[in-house]
Design a protein around this motif. Structure first.
Motif: not given
Length: 268
Positions: A114-140
């Motif tokens: 359910i949170l995929i869209v919002e998580n993607y928007r957040t990662m995009s705003q942080l400039g982290l798209i296509d990084t390993i950090a973007a994969i892991g941050l929603p699960y820390v």
């Protein structure tokens, strides 16, 4: 033997067989030439060429490295954050504690998809798209980890806290010297679950990555299976065994500790 026990045993064997058949087929095709993908001959020649071909046709070494970095980072962050949060919920009294813990439990009711869209928007705003950090941050931070560790910490006698305070320990010292050693079975159980989940996670890494430098094994395998010839099941299954093999071997080696850890770390 009662009728119920016979029925349960039969059902368990049928489920085990249902689970083992695809694995058996994958192992057969991976270790035999392509000509024996649908021919099950006991004396069929064995080969490792399928593994060599799969390894040479895709950057699986990079995928393994990405996955190890991802899983290690997530588990380390979860252990740190969940331990501190669980200790606070288990041993401290503060305003809004019940409400905050209720919010943590509510996260268990939310499906991650359910949170995929919002998580993607957040990662995009942080400039982290296509990084390993973007994969892991929603699960820390893990609501399940906080809940499980809190339940374990609450079983620790408070007299041990008092004894540690007499010895001059700070709160972090008490956590490190008293609570964490006593909760090792819980950490082991939760760590195994977390590693397994994030090693096999597919949807979110597929969405947030688009380069070899950041793809984990699951995404790399799916791309390899699509770009490779669809009829080469022997090569595809060899790649599948390479990606899932470490978890399967680890479970076979530590299955007793895994089960015992969950039994000892259960909700008490």
């Amino acid at each position: 033997m009662s009728y119920d026990r016979i029925l349960n045993t039969t059902a368990a064997w049928l489920l085990a067989l249902f689970w083992l058949l695809p694995l058996a087929y994958a192992i057969w095709t991976a270790f035999h030439p392509a000509a024996f993908e649908t021919r099950f001959e006991p004396l069929a020649p064995l080969t490792l060429q399928n593994f060599v071909q799969a390894w040479s046709e895709a950057p699986f070494a990079r995928y393994f490295l990405n996955t190890m970095i991802l899983v290690t980072g997530i588990v380390a962050a979860q252990f740190t954050l969940c331990t501190l949060a669980a200790f606070a919920f288990a041993r401290f009294e503060f305003r809004g504690k019940g409400l905050m813990f209720a919010l943590v439990l509510m996260q268990l009711l939310i499906m991650p998809d359910i949170l995929i869209v919002e998580n993607y928007r957040t990662m995009s705003q942080l400039g982290l798209i296509d990084t390993i950090a973007a994969i892991g941050l929603p699960y820390v931070a893990s609501a399940f980890g906080i809940f499980l560790l809190r339940q374990t910490f609450m079983t620790v006698p408070k007299e041990l806290d008092d004894a540690a305070r007499v010895e001059g320990c700070s709160y972090l010292g008490i956590l490190w010297r008293v609570y964490i050693p006593l909760a090792k079975p819980t950490f082991l159980a939760y760590g195994l679950v977390s590693v397994s989940h994030h090693w096999n996670n597919f949807v979110w890494p597929l969405i947030v990555t688009n380069s070899v430098e950041t793809r984990p094994l699951t995404v790399g395998l799916s791309i390899f299976a699509v770009t490779d010839s669809g009829i080469q099941w022997s090569v595809i299954n060899a790649a599948t065994l390479m990606t899932s093999g470490p978890l399967l071997i680890a479970f076979l080696l530590f299955q007793r500790q895994f089960v015992q850890s969950f039994m000892r770390a259960g909700i008490k």
